[in-house]
Enzyme design. Sequence first.
Site: not given
Length: 284
Positions: A51, A95, A118
Amino acid sequence: MIISGKELSAKLKAEMAERVASFPAEYGRVPHLVVILVGDDPGSVSYVTGKAKASAEVGIRNTTIRRPDTISEDELLGMIAELNADDGVDGILVQLPLPKHIDEDKVIAAIDKSKDVDGFHPLNVAALWQKQPCTLPCTPKGIIKMLKSAGVEIQGREAVVIGRSNIVGLPVSKLLLDENATVTMTHSRTKNLGEVTRRADILVVAIGRPKFVTADMVKYGAVVIDVGVNRDPETGKLCGDVDFAAIEPKASVITPVPGGVGPMTICCLMENTIECFLRRVKRA
Ligand code: NAP
């Protein structure tokens, strides 16, 4: 035809980089994504590194905050509250998975919906199911982009999804439905799975079991999207949920692992970060 998520994402990231390059002149800064990594699980470390690399390619500012897995839930929630309040932060990603002593749902819900890159926040999920504007979850969004890039007609086709997780199976089923496919969702309790999957014009597989889908489960000419990321127990190499070598000759379109859905997921994270940024700067 093999859809290369690697190539498609490279093209889309180059286009995003061009747009982002104009942001300092237009808005005074570039988008800022903050990624929180708790612990040192090798898989999570590699995703977070990917990322950061993609952010650099696109010109997005990336801050990765690492904390040991002994961090308390309160400390993590406090950190998220600070990032929510920080006007210089456009996207927050925690995460997953988190250590067992931390409630993931609570953490996801604590992220400001407008910074939820997300698309996992309950309000974003609700908006998706009510067909309202929202941040789409990255993997399902990437899958639809791949289908469209390959010219796959979705409307009116039989789509079968294996897996019903909150991050892949459920939302990709909804997006396929929104594209007017006739969608069947299957899972571990589905009886005669092969009978159902053989009906699929479009088969999306998100289970997490190496090479689970065999050639006899797929009809000739089907479009096969493999979301799985597994280690092949025989070779130790990365592999999907689909037996690629056996199915590729039967499928009209198929995605490889690695180099398929994975790169598109990260690409869509970049797109979501830009969307969150633009909504914030245009509102200010
Ligand atoms: P998950 O939360 O573990 O869900 C797995 C789903 O598969 C569940 O719905 C489960 O059914 C179903 N399932 C398990 N065994 C089955 C069987 N024998 N027959 C039919 N269905 C079965 O997994 P996930 O988070 O969706 O991830 C799935 C895979 O995709 C993993 O390999 C993951 O690493 C990968 N992934 C890749 C990306 C990417 O960007 N490439 C992104 C996310 C995930 P039940 O609900 O009945 O238990």
